[in-house]
Each structure stands twice: as structure tokens, then as C-alpha cells.
Enzyme design. Structure first.
Site, PDB file in Angstrom:
ATOM      1  N   LYS A 166      35.136 -29.588   3.101  1.00  0.00           N
ATOM      2  CA  LYS A 166      35.945 -31.078   3.441  1.00  0.00           C
ATOM      3  C   LYS A 166      35.655 -31.665   4.818  1.00  0.00           C
ATOM      4  CE  LYS A 166      39.410 -34.016   3.748  1.00  0.00           C
ATOM      5  NZ  LYS A 166      40.825 -33.614   3.531  1.00  0.00           N
ATOM      6  N   LYS A 178      42.872 -35.888  13.591  1.00  0.00           N
ATOM      7  CA  LYS A 178      43.244 -34.353  13.337  1.00  0.00           C
ATOM      8  C   LYS A 178      41.921 -33.840  12.813  1.00  0.00           C
ATOM      9  CE  LYS A 178      44.521 -32.262  10.253  1.00  0.00           C
ATOM     10  NZ  LYS A 178      45.125 -31.668   8.677  1.00  0.00           N
TER      11      LYS A 178
END
Lengths: 296, 296, 296, 296
Positions: free
Chosen positions: C175, C243
Site C-alpha cells: 500500500k 497520514k
């Protein structure tokens, strides 16, 4: 009467700092995370220097406690842990932490110690091991002004400049500014010298000319000379610069200050860490520029 | 006997430099691209200062010719054009160009003048208008050592440091290193001070503390103070820094020296140019950092 | 027999995912950190959908547990906390976390669950809220292949592509690669479109031409169109991208992969956060480029 | 009646383009800077394909002239030189230059040709050698709409997409946007794949997963696969990308569009040029990331 001083953390920086406190005549109680190290130090110095087993014990015997540790987790453990200074501190204790840590961590520790009545100053330093040994450190101080006045004689024995920058965390923020400047200038110096090398210019003559004008900096003077001499021994190790940059980039995002230049420095230095050169001095950044262009 | 000196280009830098030559007693012939400017200067100074109509005429009357011009096209026109110094130079003429231009252009001019027997030195300066007026410039010199020895008394009247760096082009390459350092340090100082502002730190106290250690630099000292005072008047204008960065980034690619930090500085300063602030001092870079984070 | 499925976290992503699980006919037990949210969801869907009070209770009633949460602390609390799934899991339980978190955190959770015999898969997703609702997510999976085979029917109800990338943490690393690509392409698209605007080019015609060749990307297609339409509503919010970038830059330093491009994206986006635009879509990066050059 | 077509420049791109014009049945006159190359081409193709000695001669025999050359100096020589097309062009001639050059150079050539009554279109292409051979190029066109209508049948024989973007120079600006996107995405893809390598992820499986979502791009698809296969043969050579980036960064400063991402790409690729890899495909950027972290 001279305050009784506690000192926790006898590493690269702390050892010189604690010696200067002893030399200045403060009654001194030291503790270390490594068992036995404090005892050996106390034996070596003798006189009014004693060793304690725990930070708690240091706190019981001291008016001003100085700590100098690697990073936030160690500082939190030493001050807030089950044998931390918070257990032994009283309403008159002033705790001065000289580590470079996250400003938020500094604020948390200050708040927790305040619940016990003790005052906390975040007072990270610049000046390196040389400044620690020679007692010429600069302190960037955050916390209550009154607490700083209590601790000032103690800090004065270790450094030549003590600057109060605001409430808890402000010392860390001031040190962050120092590290932003140092990292950015390091990139500039590495680029300048690698360009000069590729241009075939005579480096010592050029260095001297550059130091006479707007291009001059401490980094060019001290680290530039080391680059030219190909001396990559650490004045300040890459891994320490990287720890500080990671802290300050996180803080920068929180306060809303974008730092593309400092982020570039952090990424370039991370390549050297990946090469296994984290223990080298930051001036080894020059070698990354050299490596990027070596013929395939 | 003192050499007869010619001077071409009475701009921001050249005016102070030419005055210092006159003050030192050299017989001086001046020319300017702007008609009448040289004549006015000669009238004002009187004595052994005369005006010429063309660079060619300057060359006929001088042993050492100094030029100080905006960029490569002007330098090429003045020295190689139809009324250029090349038409009036003899085998003993030494041409010293103090402009900051492309190293390749410097080499081309040197080669073309050499065909007429004249020597060419590329000798860009650092020190700014202040250094030009006070006669404290630094000269980065490329070209034949013998030619430099002929010109040295002339340069000594304008500067305090004359560094020979190698053959033609080497002066420009040395100046490029200076500008790499200046640009990179500018980014570092702007990031440091904008971070300090957002942190709410007391800027003058912090500035003083930072100047005591590894973060210190000429840029932090001089331009950092101007940033804090919000004085954006030019010591060195953004458009000049940008011209120099464009030249050096082109040269860097040619010699094989990647400069990600200098390229970042060039891009950030180009935003200020786009705002119409090219005439401001480079310290106005601080305002770009401020603008980036102002609430929407 | 269809496995009993648990689902924890009914946020932007989780709600659509859980609905798809119910639609596929799995007996479903849901829990949320916000009290009452799970109960309302269960009432709304009815049938075999039930609510539980705690992750522990979800674990007792499920064979496969899926969680979808904001960040590492929430994932750790839900799985390892005092009412965490670890308390209710058995040797046959497979826990699948679809949150994007630190690879190290994923490894820690896997190790702790393994002590109870349960298997853990880190399976962060790409595809956004749209993909969550439509059941077209991509899963980047780390953990034991056997555990993935047990969970595959469950994941298949929520996504169209399930890629096993290695042991625990590998899903997060995969990811991270996705987010590096997304962030870097976002910078490229913002620079391209802001350059086109300043050039006065007709944006829709240009966009169509660009999509026909090597410049084409999902980001140019989808976010480029939104930039041109000045639609800054979030497909993916800046604060979420930030984030993820903070996590991956930390991971990158740990594995030894310098990322100057991704770091630049992180710094530029932090300026938008500082402006108070963290909730906007990442395509709002265009406005930073516009703002940088607006006349003073 | 089909316009008579002239073609100047039979290099990597031009050869395929000229073949497609011949195949489409246009009477064709070709010229090359390399003596004999045009003649060999005419002999090989036969039929209505003839060679001319000079661009001037091409202009005399053609209604629409297409040129495809390395850079601005060649384009200026071919069209404005002493045997340039400007000498042979008439009021009905349309000159279409498909080279990627400085927008300012394109405007200058347009102005000079307009003085002879001829129209000029700047029409740089994307699609690479493959697109040139297959006749699937994209044309980014600047200049008069009426001139484009005259030339459209000719361009249609060489490409599938012809986009009119505005007055002279607009085609070059549109191509610049294409190259900004390509360069920025290249950095993103190189960072993503080098991170994946260091993470030990299975690259082909990851690549497939990434292509399913927001991370997908032509660059990831085509160059990402070549990186994984370690095939660094040029689809598009680094030296060509660098030429285009140098042009567009100069143009960006002039129009007021800062491009920190594109500038980073330019610097990183310059390291590969310095290694002597300018002829490699741009996907070799991956190797710079690998090299930066190889153990010392």
C-alpha cells in the site's frame, strides 16, 4: 548555598557536562541507565560526586536535576517511569532535560512533573561533544522563567549561552530551528564542494575565498574543511542528525511550517544510513553526490 | 609605471569599482552602453578620468580593461562586437571581465581575444554593492597566471581578495560555487525563520543564540536580521540571484554535478519573480513560506 | 458453510464494505468505537446482521474478523486492548485489518495474535469510498497464505483484486508503494495543470490530448478533471494522504529507500493542512501552486 | 487535390513520419542535414518521393512543409538560414515544425516566416518512435487555425490526435505540460519500485495490483514493466528528456510557474547523464535510486 545537582545520562554529551558540574563545585549525584557506569564515574571523580541506583534516588538527593538522553522514550522512562524522578521530586525540584526530543513529549513531561509540584525545563543544546567538554554549550530553554533562574547557575557551569524562548516545548522548537539551519546548510555545502570537485577547482584556495563573503558559514568552515580533507569521522553523526530531522519534520507538520529543503536533506541523509554509514559525520553527505555521478 | 586602465559598465557594481580605480590614481578611460553616462562620470571625477565612445576606443587607450556587465550577451557585444575591445586591443592588453556569466561564454571570449593576442581573465566578484564601494570585493579568477599578475595591481584597488582558480572559465565556476552556497543557505534560513515564527518563538533572542554555533552563517547574520526586521530591500536582488542560478544549473548539467538543493531554491525564487518581486532582496523568500500557510 | 464474519469500524470505508458483506449473505456481527453506531447499522440491515458491544465479543462470534480503522493506535486498541479481539479469538480465527498503518505495527499485532493461535492479515485497500461501496477494492495482503485462503471468500465480497505480497507487513508495504505513486503523480499533475493555466492553454482540450499518451494516469484523468472544474471536494482527503505519507516516509527510512519526490509532496500538502484545508481533496494541491505566484 | 508535402529531418522520429506521408499518397520532397540521407530515402521509397538539396528547394516544391529536428538551432537554421525554407516559401506555404523547442524560438520563426507570407505551426508530438512508425502520434499545435486546417490532412496521415492549443508557441507549451507530467510520474514510478525492491515485495504481482487503481499510469505500465525486467533500452532517451526539461524549466520561469517536482526530476536525471547513461531510456532512473543505497 550551591544547589545539590543530579545528573542522569553519561553518554557522548553528558559525560563532559557532568564533569564541568563537578569542576564547578556542585555536590553531584549521578545515575545512568547502564549499570555501573555512574559508580565508575563517581569513583573516578571522587569528592562530592556520588552515584545513585535510580532516577528516583537522584531526585531525592537533588535540587536541580539535569538529564541528557538519546530520545523521547528514554526521557519519559527516566522522569515518569516507575523509578523516575517524578517519584522522588519535591515542590522545589527543577528538572532540566538537555536531550533533543519531540516538543510534545517535553510538554507532557512538564505537565506530569508539575502535578508533583516540580518544575521542568526543556533545554536542548548545541555545540556538540566539543562544547560539552569545554563548557561552551548553547542552551535553548523552554519552561517557567522562575525555574530557569533557579537552574541558571547550574547551566552556566556547562555552557556560555542560555536563551529562554518561552513555555514548555519552546526549547525544543528553538533547537529544531538550529537543526533546520544546519541540515539545509549541509546540503548547500555538499553541493558547492561536489560542483567544485567536478569543475576541477583547487579546493583549499576556493574554500578560503568563499569564507570571505556571503557564502560563509560555520558548516562551510568546519565541515567544508573536513570534506576537502576527506575526513568523515563524526563531529555530529548522520544518525543523530536524522533523529533530529525526523522529530522536527513531524513538529513542522503539526505547527504548519512546510520545509521542503529540510525534507530533501533528510532523504539524502537516509541514503547514507541505508549504505550503513549512519555513524559517519554528516559531512559524508558529500560522498552521496560523488557516488551519484561516478561513471557506470 | 601605473598601467592605463579602461572600465566598461557603470552600473550598480561598476560605479563603485571605477571610483576606487580613480582614487588609486590609475589613468582611467570609461565607456558605457548608455550614451552620456561615461561622459558624466568623467566630468564628475575629473583629473585623469576620460570618457570614450566605444569599447574599441577604450581598448586603444588602455593596458588593462575591466568590464562589469549584466549578462553574457552584453559581455560578448562589448568585447567581440563591431566596436568591441577586440578591435582595439593589442598583444599586451589584459581584459578582465567581472560579470557573472556562463563559463562557456567566458571561454569563447578568451579564445577570440587570444586570436588578437590579448589576454582575458574571467573574474566575477562577490561582496555586493557594499563591497564594490568599499573596495573589499572578492575576485574569483580564471585565465593565465601571467595575465593575472599584470592585472593584480588594478584588481587590488577594488578588492581585498584575489583568488586564481585555473584556466579560462574557472573564475565563473568558482563564483558558481559561491552562488550554490548562498542559494542553499538562503533556503535554510528562510525555513528556519518561518518555522520559528509559526512556533511563536522570540526571533531576536533566538537569532542571537543561533549565531553562536553550527547554524551560523553570513546569510543568517545579515539576511536573517533583515527577515526579522521585515526589510526586503535588496542587498542582492532576486532577479540577479535567479540569473546566476540559471547559469550555474546549466553549467552543472554540463559538468555532471546534480544540484537538487540549488534547483529547489531556483524554483522557489521563481515564484517570487512571478509575483512581481524580482527587484526585492533574496531575503523576501521568507514571505513565500509565510504565504504558503496563510489560512485560506 | 459460509464463515461467520465480524466487522469493526463503520467509517467512510467500512460502511460500504460491511454492506457488501451483508449483501453477500455472510452472517455478520459488527462493532464500532462510537457507541450505538453498530446497533443502528444492525437494525437498518436486519436479517443476519447483529451488533456487539466490544471487539472481544465480535471475536467470539466470528470466524473471520475484518477491521477498518483510522490509524495504528485504534487498530492496536481494537485487537490487543483489554476488550480486544485477542481476548475472544480462537485458534481458527482469521483477523483481517484493512487500515493503512505502520508496517511495524502490523507485524506486532500479528505476533501478539499468533500467541493466541489466531492468524492476522494486514490488508490495506485502494479504491476509495467509491470502491468500498461498489465492491471493487484492491487488497494488498501480508501474512500467511493459508490464512488468506480462509479469508478470500470474505475479501472477494468487498473487492475485485486480492494480491498476496508476503509475510506480515507486506500488505502495508505494498500500500505504501501505491501511495508513493499517487503522491508523486499528484505533484506532476498539479505542476502540469498550473503551468498550463499560466500559459493560457485551453485546459479541457489539452487534458484530452494528454490522456492519449505517455502523460496519462488515473490521477490526471480523475483529479486533473476535478482541478480543471475547480472541484476540490474530497475523493481522497489531504489529511488522509498526509497520514499515509508520514507512515511511509518513516518506513522508507527504516528499509533504506530515500524518497525525495514523496517527501516534496508531503511538504507541499502540509502547507494546505496549515491553511486549514486538510479535509479537501488532494487535488487542491493545484491551489498551492496558484497561490505561490499570485501578484503581491 | 492533395497538397505537395515537404519533409525535413529523417531521424528517429522523422523517418517513420515521412514514410506514413508517402504511404498516404502525398507527393513528397525530402531533405536532410546529413548529405545523401534524403536521396537514399527517395530511392528506397520511389514513386512520388523526391529528394532536395536544401530546405529552400523543399519549400519551392511544397505546399505544406513538415520538419522534425533535434533542437532550436537546427530548426532556426532549416527555416531561417541562408538556404532555409523562408527563401523558397510563398504566401500559401504552411510550415509545420514537429520538433520540441523553446516556445520563444517557435514564436520568432513564426514571425519571420510571416514576413514572407508563409504560415508557421509549432506542432511538437508525443508518442515516441513507436507512434511515429504506427502513425498514432499526438500533435500539440500552436499557430493560426486556418493554417492548421490546410495542414490537417497531412498531420492526419501521421497521427491520431491533433489538438489546436492557441497562437504560435502554444503547441510547445502544451508539449511542455506533457513533459512535466512524464518527468514527475517517472520520479514517482522510480521511487515506488525502488521502495518495493528494498521491501522485498514480489514486483510483477504488485505491479498488476497497482495498475488496477489510482496509482496507475502509462509510465507505471510501460516503463514500470521495463524497470522490473531491467530493460533500460531507450523508449525515450534520458538525453532527450533532459533537453525537453531544460527548455520547459526556462519557459516556466518566464511564464511564472514554479516546478519543484520537475526540477527534481531534471537534477536526478542529470546524475545519469554524468554517469554516461544519457542514451539509456528514462526508466534507468531506477538505477540511481538503487545506487544511492548500495552498501559502501
Amino acid at each position: 548555598m550551591a544547589p545539590r545537582v543530579g545528573f542522569i545520562g553519561l553518554g557522548t554529551m553528558g559525560t563532559g557536562m557532568a564533569r564541568n558540574l563537578a569542576k564547578a563545585g556542585f555536590p553531584l549525584t549521578v545515575a545512568t541507565r547502564t549499570p555501573g557506569k555512574a559508580q565508575a564515574f563517581a569513583r573516578e571523580l571522587g569528592g562530592e560526586v556520588a552515584a545513585a541506583e535510580t532516577p528516583e534516588e537522584v531526585a531525592r538527593r537533588s535540587d536541580v536535576i539535569v538529564s541528557c538522553l538519546p530520545d523521547s522514550p528514554e526521557v519519559e522512562e527516566v522522569h515518569l517511569g516507575t523509578r523516575g524522578t517524578v517519584r522522588g521530586a519535591s515542590a522545589n525540584t527543577v528538572v532540566v532535560d538537555c536531550s533533543t526530543i519531540d516538543p510534545d513529549a517535553a510538554r507532557t513531561i512538564a505537565r506530569r512533573l508539575a502535578e508533583s509540584g516540580a518544575a521542568f525545563l526543556d533545554a536542548p543544546v548545541s555545540g556538540g561533544q566539543k562544547g560539552a567538554i569545554e563548557g561552551t554549550l548553547t542552551f535553548f530553554v523552554g519552561g517557567e522563567a522562575a525555574a530557569l533562574e533557579s537552574a541558571r547557575p547550574v547551566l552556566s557551569a556547562m555552557g556560555k549561552r542560555i536563551t529562554h524562548l518561552g513555555p514548555s516545548g519552546a526549547g525544543q522548537l528553538g533547537k529544531a530551528v538550529n537543526q533546520i539551519l544546519v541540515a539545509g546548510t549541509l546540503v548547500a555545502v555538499s553541493e558547492g564542494i561536489s560542483f567544485a570537485q567536478k569543475s576541477g577547482l583547487p579546493l583549499p584556495a576556493l574554500h578560503e575565498a568563499l569564507m570571505g563573503g556571503a557564502a560563509s558559514s560555520w558548516m562551510l568552515d568546519v565541515l567544508g574543511k573536513k570534506m576537502i580533507a576527506r575526513d568523515f569521522a563524526p563531529a555530529f553523526a548522520i544518525k543523530h542528525q536524522q533523529k533530529d530531522l525526523a522529530i522536527l519534520l513531524k513538529a513542522a507538520r503539526a505547527i504548519g511550517a512546510p520545509l521542503p529543503g529540510a525534507a530533501l536533506a533528510h532523504q539524502l541523509l537516509s541514503a547514507l544510513e541505508a549504505q550503513g554509514r549512519g555513524e559517519d559525520g554528516t559531512q559524508a553527505l558529500l560522498t552521496l553526490y560523488e557516488r551519484m555521478v561516478q561513471p557506470a
